[in-house]
Design a protein around this motif. Structure first.
Motif, short mmCIF file in Angstrom:
data_model
loop_
_atom_site.label_atom_id
_atom_site.label_comp_id
_atom_site.label_asym_id
_atom_site.label_seq_id
_atom_site.Cartn_x
_atom_site.Cartn_y
_atom_site.Cartn_z
N ASP A 104 -9.66 35.61 8.37
CA ASP A 104 -9.27 35.28 9.74
C ASP A 104 -9.15 33.77 9.92
O ASP A 104 -9.63 32.97 9.10
N GLY B 181 -13.95 32.93 13.16
CA GLY B 181 -15.04 33.85 12.86
C GLY B 181 -15.98 33.15 11.90
O GLY B 181 -15.86 31.94 11.67
N GLU C 265 -10.65 39.24 13.46
CA GLU C 265 -11.05 40.60 13.07
C GLU C 265 -9.85 41.41 12.58
O GLU C 265 -9.70 42.60 12.89
#
Length: 489
Positions: free
Chosen positions: A216, A219, A291
């Motif tokens: 990603d 994150g 995600e």
């Protein structure tokens, strides 16, 4: 643990470390120049060891100014895209110089690929065209031409990556990842594919085993070795510089558009979750990923922007500082018919001519420093106008244009853009939006802000607007001269 965000901004001509608060306030900056190597015409190289050492020196300087690593919640990294580093996974040492995004040495590789594959199919899958700009053909060139790279591949020890991948590997002591925004610039990642594609790797000629794991853009992505800063710090934001600038400009809804004027000029329009498709030689790219869910952008890339002014200064000696160009442009009513097509490293979107070379047209005995400087600034609006026409033809017409980057501080150029594009141009007071975007990604990644929209509300500052003022006849005359000069290229 503190709430400050440490941003590492590894650019083309320099690398910086910047420390942001959760409110977007910049607290500390450290910067080091990067050495440019030009071994042959069209070749541009960097020393990967220098990128790492100078980035680390900047980071440690800023962390010390902040009072130590305890003040830092997370790290965000943004980088010059498409630049390729080759290193040994076992030793962590570079195998050769990095091939920089501006490098044009793989034009022949691209030509041979066009003989065996339909370029439209490549663009449909990756969003990209077959051009030396993109990372994959640079990786192929290293495999074909560098003995140390080939030997590392044979030992299964080769790592091929872009600059963010290299920096994370060094910071973490071996984590080998590439974020989706940078990975989407390689010709090796399908826009709708989670990881690098083995079939595309075989087609381009890059060993799939030498590539990173795609992650990603925000994150918990990696963690630094404790020895680097005195304690482990999570890396929570990774993005290519143009995607980071798009986030930093708050272009988070479909249709919102930004243009960054740095070494090159790059326009991105947010496409949301719709796979970008262009019939007019624009690019599709990953904007962000969280995600595993992607947001996309349509992009137009101009190779020469601020580097044209740098060339006027360093190679021609016409100016002693870039800031002089604004006063020179204002000192005359027009360019006296002088038009510059700044194809010093080929033409990017929407033309994509790797072998094009620059032209200064319309010179006379009346032409001097002021006319050439003004023509250089006018070239920014001319190139951007070509992109605007392509975006509109692809159904993504600009309503406003948010600008940033070093050149955007030039008020004359900002007004010229508004005039030539006939749209309102917005410029934030804080123009370092690439670094700000990386800070926003990391702040969301570490949990300081719940979403990029929340981060934008908290961290973006005031904006100045430039409204169109130019007469249509003047604009049309300028564009006619530009198209005539472009035809000569």
């Amino acid at each position: 643990m503190g709430e400050r965000i440490l941003v590492l901004d590894a650019g083309t001509t320099s690398t910086r470390a910047m420390l942001f608060g959760a409110d977007g306030v910049l607290h500390h900056v450290a910067q080091r120049a990067l050495t440019q190597h030009y071994p042959r015409p069209g070749w541009v190289e960097h020393d990967p060891g220098e990128i790492w050492q100078r980035t680390l020196a900047c980071a440690r300087e800023v962390v010390e100014k902040a009072g130590g690593a305890e003040a830092v919640a997370a790290i965000g990294i943004t980088n010059q895209r498409e630049t390729v580093v080759a290193w040994d996974r076992n030793t962590g040492e570079p195998l050769t110089r990095a091939i920089v995004w501006q490098d044009r040495r793989t034009a022949d590789v691209c030509g041979k690929l066009r003989e065996v594959v339909h370029e439209a199919e490549i663009q449909r899958r990756t969003g990209l065209v077959l051009d030396p700009y993109f990372s994959g053909t640079k990786m192929r060139w290293l495999m074909d031409n560098d003995a140390a790279v080939r030997a590392a591949a044979e030992r299964k020890a080769l790592a091929l990556g872009t600059v963010e991948s290299w920096l994370v590997f060094k910071l973490s002591g071996g984590t080998f990842v590439s974020d989706a925004s940078n990975a989407s610039r390689t010709l090796l990642l399908p826009l709708d594919g989670a990881q690098f594609d083995a079939g595309l790797c075989d087609l381009i000629g890059v060993p799939h085993t030498a590539l990173a794991h795609v992650v990603d853009t925000h994150g918990t992505l990696a963690e630094t070795n404790a020895e680097v800063f005195g304690r482990a710090i999570p890396v929570c934001g990774l993005a290519g510089d143009q995607q980071a600038a798009t986030v930093g400009q708050g272009c988070l809804s479909p249709g919102e558009t930004k243009a960054t004027y740095g070494t090159g000029a790059f326009v991105l329009t947010n496409q949301g979750d719709v796979l970008p498709r262009s019939e007019h030689r624009l690019l599709g790219t990953v904007l962000t990923q969280r995600e595993g869910v992607r947001r996309y952008a349509l992009e137009g890339s101009v190779f020469v922007a601020g580097s044209l002014v740098q060339w006027l200064r360093d190679s021609l000696g016409l100016i002693s500082a870039a800031a002089e160009t604004e006063a020179l442009a204002r000192s005359i009513p027009d360019s006296g018919g002088v038009t510059i097509v700044p194809a010093l490293s080929g033409l990017g979107a929407p033309h994509w001519q790797a072998d094009a070379r620059g032209v200064i047209a319309g010179l006379s005995f009346a032409s001097g420093r002021a006319q050439i400087a003004r023509a250089a600034l006018e070239a920014m609006a001319h190139q951007t106008h070509d992109l605007a026409e392509a975006f509109a033809a692809d159904g993504a017409a600009w309503q406003t244009l948010r600008i940033d980057g070093g050149m955007s501080a030039n008020d004359w150029m900002a007004q010229d853009l508004a005039d030539m594009l006939s749209v309102i141009v917005e410029r934030p007071d804080f123009v370092e939006t690439t670094a700000l975007g990386a800070a926003m990604l990391a702040a969301v990644g570490v949990g300081t802000h719940a979403s990029l929209e929340d981060a934008a509300r908290a961290m973006r500052g005031k904006v100045r607007r430039f409204e169109p003022e130019m007469a249509a006849s003047t604009r049309d005359e300028r564009l006619a001269r530009w198209r005539k000069a472009l035809a000569a290229v």
